[in-house]
Design a protein around this motif. Structure first.
Motif, PDB file in Angstrom:
ATOM      1  N   GLN A   1     -15.182  13.072  58.402  1.00  0.00           N
ATOM      2  CA  GLN A   1     -15.958  13.770  57.376  1.00  0.00           C
ATOM      3  C   GLN A   1     -15.108  14.020  56.134  1.00  0.00           C
ATOM      4  O   GLN A   1     -15.579  13.841  55.010  1.00  0.00           O
ATOM      5  CB  GLN A   1     -16.511  15.079  57.933  1.00  0.00           C
ATOM      6  CG  GLN A   1     -17.602  14.859  58.953  1.00  0.00           C
ATOM      7  CD  GLN A   1     -18.046  16.135  59.628  1.00  0.00           C
ATOM      8  OE1 GLN A   1     -17.601  17.220  59.290  1.00  0.00           O
ATOM      9  NE2 GLN A   1     -18.951  16.005  60.584  1.00  0.00           N
TER      10      GLN A   1
ATOM     11  N   ARG B   1     -24.948  10.973  57.586  1.00  0.00           N
ATOM     12  CA  ARG B   1     -23.482  10.931  57.441  1.00  0.00           C
ATOM     13  C   ARG B   1     -22.991   9.531  57.114  1.00  0.00           C
ATOM     14  O   ARG B   1     -21.954   9.358  56.480  1.00  0.00           O
ATOM     15  CB  ARG B   1     -22.797  11.418  58.720  1.00  0.00           C
ATOM     16  CG  ARG B   1     -22.750  12.904  58.893  1.00  0.00           C
ATOM     17  CD  ARG B   1     -21.755  13.323  59.976  1.00  0.00           C
ATOM     18  NE  ARG B   1     -21.835  12.552  61.201  1.00  0.00           N
ATOM     19  CZ  ARG B   1     -22.544  12.904  62.278  1.00  0.00           C
ATOM     20  NH1 ARG B   1     -23.223  14.029  62.285  1.00  0.00           N
ATOM     21  NH2 ARG B   1     -22.554  12.151  63.347  1.00  0.00           N
ATOM     22  N   ALA B   2     -23.736   8.529  57.558  1.00  0.00           N
ATOM     23  CA  ALA B   2     -23.361   7.128  57.335  1.00  0.00           C
ATOM     24  C   ALA B   2     -24.045   6.543  56.102  1.00  0.00           C
ATOM     25  O   ALA B   2     -24.005   5.331  55.886  1.00  0.00           O
ATOM     26  CB  ALA B   2     -23.715   6.302  58.572  1.00  0.00           C
TER      27      ALA B   2
ATOM     28  N   ALA C   1     -14.780  10.788  54.342  1.00  0.00           N
ATOM     29  CA  ALA C   1     -16.034  10.393  53.701  1.00  0.00           C
ATOM     30  C   ALA C   1     -16.245  11.080  52.353  1.00  0.00           C
ATOM     31  O   ALA C   1     -16.823  10.502  51.437  1.00  0.00           O
ATOM     32  CB  ALA C   1     -17.213  10.680  54.633  1.00  0.00           C
TER      33      ALA C   1
ATOM     34  N   ARG D   1     -21.915   1.270  61.231  1.00  0.00           N
ATOM     35  CA  ARG D   1     -21.750   2.287  60.182  1.00  0.00           C
ATOM     36  C   ARG D   1     -21.739   3.706  60.756  1.00  0.00           C
ATOM     37  O   ARG D   1     -21.030   4.568  60.248  1.00  0.00           O
ATOM     38  CB  ARG D   1     -22.838   2.131  59.125  1.00  0.00           C
ATOM     39  CG  ARG D   1     -22.665   0.855  58.319  1.00  0.00           C
ATOM     40  CD  ARG D   1     -23.687   0.721  57.235  1.00  0.00           C
ATOM     41  NE  ARG D   1     -23.546  -0.558  56.561  1.00  0.00           N
ATOM     42  CZ  ARG D   1     -24.080  -0.835  55.387  1.00  0.00           C
ATOM     43  NH1 ARG D   1     -24.808   0.064  54.753  1.00  0.00           N
ATOM     44  NH2 ARG D   1     -23.908  -2.023  54.843  1.00  0.00           N
TER      45      ARG D   1
ATOM     46  N   SER E   1     -18.540   6.271  60.379  1.00  0.00           N
ATOM     47  CA  SER E   1     -18.714   7.570  59.712  1.00  0.00           C
ATOM     48  C   SER E   1     -18.369   8.741  60.631  1.00  0.00           C
ATOM     49  O   SER E   1     -18.556   9.894  60.267  1.00  0.00           O
ATOM     50  CB  SER E   1     -20.140   7.714  59.184  1.00  0.00           C
ATOM     51  OG  SER E   1     -21.052   7.855  60.253  1.00  0.00           O
TER      52      SER E   1
END
Length: 122
Positions: A99, A21-22, A102, A41, A45
């Protein structure tokens, strides 16, 4: 070929998922970033801060068992963890929002060239 994150002592599937995810994809990435930047990070994230998770990462990069952290060393790591958490974790932002952010779904106000009104960038 990239070395799996789980090849680092103490790190398993949950850390691999969080790292993905990061945008951290390998053990080499973690070694290059170091424990503090990797954890920063992860928080940015959307991972929730947890002191044990942080020191497990630190100990793993040193090749040590996760429970080897004690006394003064643990107190010093707690200070580093608190500093990273304070600068990197947004308590108001949920995992879901992180999310969406992102992947570029959260609307960001931008000027609208057509009528001078603020619009949304999606």
């Amino acid at each position: 070929m990239a070395t799996p994150i789980s090849s680092i002592r103490n790190l398993g599937p949950a850390m691999e998922t969080a790292c993905e995810r990061a945008s951290i994809h390998s053990a080499e990435d973690i070694h290059a970033l170091g424990a503090d930047e990797t954890y920063r990070r992860l928080l940015q994230s959307g991972s929730r801060p947890h002191f044990i998770g942080y020191y497990v990462l630190v100990m793993g990069l040193q090749g040590r068992p996760w429970n080897d952290c004690k006394g003064r060393e643990k107190a010093d790591l707690r200070k580093r963890f608190d500093a990273i958490k304070a600068e990197s974790f947004d308590k108001e932002k949920s995992d879901f929002e992180a999310q969406l952010d992102a992947i570029g779904v959260i609307a960001t106000p931008v000027p609208n060239d057509l009528d001078g009104q603020k619009g949304s960038k999606v």
